[in-house]
Design a protein around this motif. Sequence first.
Motif, PDB file in Angstrom:
ATOM      1  N   GLN A 157       0.986  -1.017   0.079  1.00 58.01           N
ATOM      2  CA  GLN A 157       0.130   0.145  -0.096  1.00 58.01           C
ATOM      3  C   GLN A 157       0.941   1.213  -0.028  1.00 58.01           C
ATOM      4  O   GLN A 157       1.892   1.287   0.861  1.00 58.01           O
ATOM      5  N   ALA A 158       0.499   2.239  -0.812  1.00 58.56           N
ATOM      6  CA  ALA A 158       1.156   3.602  -0.904  1.00 58.56           C
ATOM      7  C   ALA A 158       0.191   4.568  -0.323  1.00 58.56           C
ATOM      8  O   ALA A 158      -0.417   5.151  -1.013  1.00 58.56           O
ATOM      9  N   SER A 159       0.094   4.557   1.019  1.00 59.61           N
ATOM     10  CA  SER A 159      -0.750   4.970   1.853  1.00 59.61           C
ATOM     11  C   SER A 159      -1.012   6.772   1.433  1.00 59.61           C
ATOM     12  O   SER A 159      -2.172   7.031   1.494  1.00 59.61           O
ATOM     13  N   HIS A 160      -0.068   7.422   1.127  1.00 65.95           N
ATOM     14  CA  HIS A 160      -0.171   8.908   0.758  1.00 65.95           C
ATOM     15  C   HIS A 160      -0.058   9.364  -0.871  1.00 65.95           C
ATOM     16  O   HIS A 160       0.263  10.374  -0.922  1.00 65.95           O
ATOM     17  N   THR A 161      -0.144   8.239  -1.568  1.00 63.13           N
ATOM     18  CA  THR A 161      -0.196   8.412  -2.923  1.00 63.13           C
ATOM     19  C   THR A 161      -1.460   8.266  -3.683  1.00 63.13           C
ATOM     20  O   THR A 161      -2.290   7.486  -3.005  1.00 63.13           O
ATOM     21  N   SER A 217      -8.510   9.088  -6.873  1.00 61.46           N
ATOM     22  CA  SER A 217      -8.602   8.109  -6.165  1.00 61.46           C
ATOM     23  C   SER A 217      -8.844   8.432  -4.491  1.00 61.46           C
ATOM     24  O   SER A 217      -9.831   7.823  -4.131  1.00 61.46           O
ATOM     25  N   ASN A 218      -8.166   9.535  -4.207  1.00 58.35           N
ATOM     26  CA  ASN A 218      -8.601   9.742  -2.652  1.00 58.35           C
ATOM     27  C   ASN A 218      -9.883  10.296  -2.380  1.00 58.35           C
ATOM     28  O   ASN A 218     -10.444  10.315  -1.397  1.00 58.35           O
ATOM     29  N   THR A 219     -10.467  10.997  -3.399  1.00 52.83           N
ATOM     30  CA  THR A 219     -11.945  11.334  -3.368  1.00 52.83           C
ATOM     31  C   THR A 219     -12.961  10.315  -3.220  1.00 52.83           C
ATOM     32  O   THR A 219     -14.132  10.315  -2.940  1.00 52.83           O
ATOM     33  N   SER A 225      11.138   6.921  -4.102  1.00 51.92           N
ATOM     34  CA  SER A 225      10.741   8.100  -3.412  1.00 51.92           C
ATOM     35  C   SER A 225       9.842   9.075  -4.322  1.00 51.92           C
ATOM     36  O   SER A 225       9.323   9.959  -3.796  1.00 51.92           O
ATOM     37  N   ASP A 226      10.126   9.042  -5.505  1.00 52.02           N
ATOM     38  CA  ASP A 226       9.261   9.880  -6.494  1.00 52.02           C
ATOM     39  C   ASP A 226       7.805   9.594  -6.252  1.00 52.02           C
ATOM     40  O   ASP A 226       6.828  10.329  -6.964  1.00 52.02           O
ATOM     41  N   PHE A 227       7.476   8.495  -5.937  1.00 52.82           N
ATOM     42  CA  PHE A 227       6.074   8.030  -5.878  1.00 52.82           C
ATOM     43  C   PHE A 227       5.503   8.091  -4.391  1.00 52.82           C
ATOM     44  O   PHE A 227       4.483   7.805  -4.165  1.00 52.82           O
ATOM     45  N   THR A 228       6.252   8.457  -3.512  1.00 56.79           N
ATOM     46  CA  THR A 228       5.701   8.827  -2.053  1.00 56.79           C
ATOM     47  C   THR A 228       5.091  10.046  -1.810  1.00 56.79           C
ATOM     48  O   THR A 228       5.764  11.060  -2.428  1.00 56.79           O
ATOM     49  N   ARG A 229       3.946  10.129  -1.443  1.00 54.52           N
ATOM     50  CA  ARG A 229       3.091  11.319  -1.205  1.00 54.52           C
ATOM     51  C   ARG A 229       2.985  11.978  -2.617  1.00 54.52           C
ATOM     52  O   ARG A 229       3.287  13.150  -2.299  1.00 54.52           O
ATOM     53  N   ALA A 230       2.647  11.299  -3.605  1.00 57.91           N
ATOM     54  CA  ALA A 230       2.481  11.812  -4.834  1.00 57.91           C
ATOM     55  C   ALA A 230       1.241  11.747  -5.580  1.00 57.91           C
ATOM     56  O   ALA A 230       0.536  10.695  -5.146  1.00 57.91           O
ATOM     57  N   ASP A 231       0.776  12.366  -6.564  1.00 57.71           N
ATOM     58  CA  ASP A 231      -0.270  12.167  -7.274  1.00 57.71           C
ATOM     59  C   ASP A 231       0.564  11.628  -8.629  1.00 57.71           C
ATOM     60  O   ASP A 231       1.442  12.273  -9.312  1.00 57.71           O
ATOM     61  N   VAL A 232       0.005  10.674  -9.066  1.00 58.99           N
ATOM     62  CA  VAL A 232       0.393   9.875 -10.285  1.00 58.99           C
ATOM     63  C   VAL A 232      -0.745   9.880 -11.101  1.00 58.99           C
ATOM     64  O   VAL A 232      -1.761   9.233 -11.001  1.00 58.99           O
ATOM     65  N   TYR A 233      -0.236  10.490 -12.426  1.00 59.25           N
ATOM     66  CA  TYR A 233      -1.493  10.727 -13.368  1.00 59.25           C
ATOM     67  C   TYR A 233      -1.379   9.647 -14.437  1.00 59.25           C
ATOM     68  O   TYR A 233      -0.224   9.393 -15.097  1.00 59.25           O
TER      69      TYR A 233
END
Length: 193
Positions: A138-142, A155-157, A176-184
């Motif tokens: 799980q990427a909790s903040h991604t 996804s977060n909505t 680390s680029d995918f941590t706490r990130a928005d991935v389009y």
Amino acid sequence: MILRMLQFLQEDCPQTVRAQIIAMMQREWPQAFAGKSDGEIAWPDNLATQPTSFVLLADHTVICHVAVPWKIIQHEGESYKVFGLNEVMTRPAYRHQGLGLRLVKGAADFIEQSEADLSIFTCQPPLVSFYHQGGWEQASHTNLIGGTREKPFRSNTLGLATMIRFFSPRARQHRSDFTRADVYLELGENMLW
């Protein structure tokens, strides 16, 4: 029970299998098909992602299905070959026997052999442990962002959990680029895998 696994591009799906997959999806996610007649259902719903289906059959009955779409995305100045999982479902009578997990692991092997950089997708929070058993974390903040840049579908909505798995050395190096990130993903309006 003798089980047989099929793998095919969704656009090449045999008609009898296609009808069963769509019927399963309608039972699993009725809200997604509300108000649509069978003739209005587009499956595959996004040919640009070249989805591959994995199907487990008992005789001629589809009991499990997993779809694996992919595309090239841009993220933090890098280009990545990214795969998802979607349309993951098992008929209720066959659940809790490890069959869905078997299919998910088969999909993971396919992704790994397809020169993937990473796999990222969303799921309902109660399914996080299931996908963890299949090799994802799980990427909790991604947040995974579908739709388009102009009309993002976040996804977060939707209250979804983001799952991720790094395959290539380059993707692991840029983890680390995918941590706490928005991935389009930029899949098209209102689309998310």
